[in-house]
Scaffold this motif. Structure first.
Motif, mmCIF file in Angstrom:
data_model
loop_
_atom_site.group_PDB
_atom_site.id
_atom_site.type_symbol
_atom_site.label_atom_id
_atom_site.label_comp_id
_atom_site.label_asym_id
_atom_site.label_seq_id
_atom_site.Cartn_x
_atom_site.Cartn_y
_atom_site.Cartn_z
ATOM 1 N N MET A 104 0.850 -1.169 0.000
ATOM 2 C CA MET A 104 0.000 0.000 0.000
ATOM 3 C C MET A 104 0.892 1.228 0.000
ATOM 4 O O MET A 104 1.871 1.301 0.721
ATOM 5 C CB MET A 104 -0.897 -0.025 1.238
ATOM 6 C CG MET A 104 -1.689 1.229 1.432
ATOM 7 S SD MET A 104 -2.780 1.140 2.861
ATOM 8 C CE MET A 104 -4.153 0.302 2.126
ATOM 9 N N LYS A 105 0.564 2.195 -0.801
ATOM 10 C CA LYS A 105 1.317 3.441 -0.890
ATOM 11 C C LYS A 105 0.805 4.399 0.178
ATOM 12 O O LYS A 105 -0.382 4.641 0.283
ATOM 13 C CB LYS A 105 1.139 4.038 -2.284
ATOM 14 C CG LYS A 105 2.127 5.089 -2.608
ATOM 15 C CD LYS A 105 3.488 4.483 -2.820
ATOM 16 C CE LYS A 105 4.418 5.556 -3.371
ATOM 17 N NZ LYS A 105 5.786 5.180 -3.272
ATOM 18 N N HIS A 106 1.721 4.887 0.983
ATOM 19 C CA HIS A 106 1.353 5.785 2.075
ATOM 20 C C HIS A 106 1.816 7.205 1.790
ATOM 21 O O HIS A 106 2.755 7.420 1.013
ATOM 22 C CB HIS A 106 2.005 5.322 3.382
ATOM 23 C CG HIS A 106 1.490 4.026 3.879
ATOM 24 N ND1 HIS A 106 0.249 3.867 4.426
ATOM 25 C CD2 HIS A 106 2.049 2.797 3.889
ATOM 26 C CE1 HIS A 106 0.069 2.613 4.766
ATOM 27 N NE2 HIS A 106 1.141 1.933 4.439
ATOM 28 N N ASN A 107 1.184 8.139 2.469
ATOM 29 C CA ASN A 107 1.622 9.518 2.424
ATOM 30 C C ASN A 107 2.984 9.577 3.112
ATOM 31 O O ASN A 107 3.110 9.261 4.294
ATOM 32 C CB ASN A 107 0.586 10.392 3.152
ATOM 33 C CG ASN A 107 0.962 11.854 3.154
ATOM 34 O OD1 ASN A 107 2.097 12.227 2.899
ATOM 35 N ND2 ASN A 107 -0.021 12.681 3.456
ATOM 36 N N LEU A 108 4.003 9.954 2.369
ATOM 37 C CA LEU A 108 5.362 9.950 2.904
ATOM 38 C C LEU A 108 5.524 10.927 4.059
ATOM 39 O O LEU A 108 6.340 10.699 4.957
ATOM 40 C CB LEU A 108 6.367 10.244 1.797
ATOM 41 C CG LEU A 108 6.448 9.195 0.686
ATOM 42 C CD1 LEU A 108 7.502 9.566 -0.341
ATOM 43 C CD2 LEU A 108 6.728 7.818 1.250
ATOM 44 N N LEU A 109 4.740 11.978 4.071
ATOM 45 C CA LEU A 109 4.795 12.935 5.174
ATOM 46 C C LEU A 109 4.334 12.277 6.472
ATOM 47 O O LEU A 109 4.937 12.466 7.530
ATOM 48 C CB LEU A 109 3.932 14.167 4.862
ATOM 49 C CG LEU A 109 3.923 15.279 5.899
ATOM 50 C CD1 LEU A 109 5.340 15.830 6.094
ATOM 51 C CD2 LEU A 109 2.980 16.380 5.486
ATOM 52 N N SER A 142 -2.262 5.937 12.584
ATOM 53 C CA SER A 142 -3.043 6.062 11.348
ATOM 54 C C SER A 142 -2.478 5.154 10.246
ATOM 55 O O SER A 142 -3.229 4.579 9.460
ATOM 56 C CB SER A 142 -3.105 7.510 10.873
ATOM 57 O OG SER A 142 -1.843 7.956 10.439
ATOM 58 N N LEU A 143 -1.168 4.990 10.213
ATOM 59 C CA LEU A 143 -0.568 4.080 9.235
ATOM 60 C C LEU A 143 -0.966 2.634 9.524
ATOM 61 O O LEU A 143 -1.273 1.870 8.605
ATOM 62 C CB LEU A 143 0.959 4.211 9.254
ATOM 63 C CG LEU A 143 1.527 5.522 8.721
ATOM 64 C CD1 LEU A 143 3.015 5.631 9.051
ATOM 65 C CD2 LEU A 143 1.300 5.648 7.223
ATOM 66 N N LEU A 144 -0.971 2.276 10.785
ATOM 67 C CA LEU A 144 -1.359 0.912 11.165
ATOM 68 C C LEU A 144 -2.823 0.645 10.852
ATOM 69 O O LEU A 144 -3.181 -0.456 10.411
ATOM 70 C CB LEU A 144 -1.075 0.667 12.651
ATOM 71 C CG LEU A 144 0.399 0.576 13.041
ATOM 72 C CD1 LEU A 144 0.546 0.539 14.557
ATOM 73 C CD2 LEU A 144 1.063 -0.622 12.403
ATOM 74 N N VAL A 145 -3.672 1.636 11.062
ATOM 75 C CA VAL A 145 -5.098 1.484 10.747
ATOM 76 C C VAL A 145 -5.285 1.272 9.248
ATOM 77 O O VAL A 145 -6.102 0.452 8.820
ATOM 78 C CB VAL A 145 -5.898 2.710 11.251
ATOM 79 C CG1 VAL A 145 -7.305 2.731 10.677
ATOM 80 C CG2 VAL A 145 -5.945 2.713 12.767
ATOM 81 N N ASN A 168 14.245 3.471 5.016
ATOM 82 C CA ASN A 168 13.687 4.086 3.815
ATOM 83 C C ASN A 168 12.177 4.187 3.980
ATOM 84 O O ASN A 168 11.480 3.168 4.004
ATOM 85 C CB ASN A 168 14.054 3.243 2.590
ATOM 86 C CG ASN A 168 13.676 3.902 1.292
ATOM 87 O OD1 ASN A 168 12.842 4.796 1.247
ATOM 88 N ND2 ASN A 168 14.292 3.454 0.216
ATOM 89 N N ILE A 169 11.686 5.395 4.075
ATOM 90 C CA ILE A 169 10.254 5.596 4.340
ATOM 91 C C ILE A 169 9.370 5.099 3.197
ATOM 92 O O ILE A 169 8.191 4.847 3.394
ATOM 93 C CB ILE A 169 9.926 7.062 4.686
ATOM 94 C CG1 ILE A 169 10.281 8.004 3.534
ATOM 95 C CG2 ILE A 169 10.623 7.465 5.967
ATOM 96 C CD1 ILE A 169 9.857 9.444 3.767
ATOM 97 N N ASP A 170 9.939 4.918 2.010
ATOM 98 C CA ASP A 170 9.160 4.391 0.879
ATOM 99 C C ASP A 170 8.738 2.948 1.111
ATOM 100 O O ASP A 170 7.792 2.460 0.503
ATOM 101 C CB ASP A 170 9.970 4.468 -0.416
ATOM 102 C CG ASP A 170 10.191 5.898 -0.870
ATOM 103 O OD1 ASP A 170 9.322 6.749 -0.605
ATOM 104 O OD2 ASP A 170 11.242 6.153 -1.498
ATOM 105 N N TYR A 171 9.459 2.242 1.986
ATOM 106 C CA TYR A 171 9.211 0.827 2.207
ATOM 107 C C TYR A 171 8.574 0.551 3.569
ATOM 108 O O TYR A 171 8.795 -0.499 4.156
ATOM 109 C CB TYR A 171 10.519 0.040 2.062
ATOM 110 C CG TYR A 171 11.076 0.117 0.670
ATOM 111 C CD1 TYR A 171 10.426 -0.499 -0.388
ATOM 112 C CD2 TYR A 171 12.235 0.832 0.407
ATOM 113 C CE1 TYR A 171 10.920 -0.422 -1.676
ATOM 114 C CE2 TYR A 171 12.739 0.915 -0.876
ATOM 115 C CZ TYR A 171 12.084 0.290 -1.906
ATOM 116 O OH TYR A 171 12.569 0.372 -3.174
ATOM 117 N N PHE A 172 7.756 1.452 4.039
ATOM 118 C CA PHE A 172 7.100 1.266 5.330
ATOM 119 C C PHE A 172 6.278 -0.026 5.356
ATOM 120 O O PHE A 172 6.383 -0.815 6.289
ATOM 121 C CB PHE A 172 6.205 2.465 5.674
ATOM 122 C CG PHE A 172 5.367 2.239 6.902
ATOM 123 C CD1 PHE A 172 5.933 2.359 8.160
ATOM 124 C CD2 PHE A 172 4.029 1.865 6.810
ATOM 125 C CE1 PHE A 172 5.180 2.123 9.304
ATOM 126 C CE2 PHE A 172 3.269 1.630 7.944
ATOM 127 C CZ PHE A 172 3.854 1.764 9.195
#
Length: 181
Positions: free
Chosen positions: A1-6, A21-24, A64-68
């Motif tokens: 899933m693509k997340h808001n990087l901010l 919010s990311l976990l939800v 790397n925040i792209d790979y959260f």
């Protein structure tokens, strides 16, 4: 899933609400993956809880925040294996231990000794892949995680092992003339 990087960046910098919010957002996929590994709702929810805890503790280590999402799922998979190991349901990947467990099964069909003999003739890397794939119904990607080998290597070993088993078993009663592979 693509997340808001901010949002991911905020979570890495210690914002608990951002991590929540990311976990939800990942909740459904985490549950589905955990359920596929552990097999029941209670254990899946326990694994998700442990994953959330580990994520909260280790979010600052995310490189790397792209790979959260990838990072989070790796934590989940490790927690699933930890739980399965605690319950004695973990599938061993040491070839000797796998063979011992296979031999100790009580419900052996008549053809089992022939198959076990053929398995024992395989290279250890081939034997492990065959046992995990066919006896424990693991996917190729799961086997790659367990054995810490690339997916391509697992696919190659599985293909070569099947070919070798076919050659070894063709003369036995186990494989009929019309069998296809």
């Amino acid at each position: 899933m693509k997340h808001n990087l901010l949002t991911v960046k905020k979570a890495v910098n210690g914002d608990g609400g951002a991590l929540e919010s990311l976990l939800v957002m990942e909740e459904r996929m985490l549950y589905a993956k955990a359920l596929s590994y552990v097999g029941n709702k209670e254990d899946a929810l326990y694994v998700i809880q442990e994953t959330a805890y580990r994520a909260f503790i280790g979010i600052k280590k995310l490189r790397n925040i792209d790979y959260f999402s990838t990072w989070l799922f790796r934590i989940l998979i490790r927690e699933c294996y930890t739980l399965l190991k605690k319950k004695g349901q973990m599938i061993p990947y040491d070839e000797r231990e796998l063979m011992i467990r296979l031999e100790s099964k009580q419900d052996k069909p008549n053809h089992r000794p022939i198959l076990e003999e053929a398995l024992s003739q395989l290279k250890p890397s081939f034997r492990v892949v065959i046992i995990l794939f066919y006896y424990h119904d693991l996917s190729i990607s799961d086997i790659a995680v367990i054995t810490d080998k690339p997916v391509g290597t697992i696919k190659t070993n599985l293909r070569r092992a099947r070919k070798q088993l076919k050659i070894d078993l063709e003369g036995s009663d186990l494989v009929s003339e019309t069998a296809t592979y």
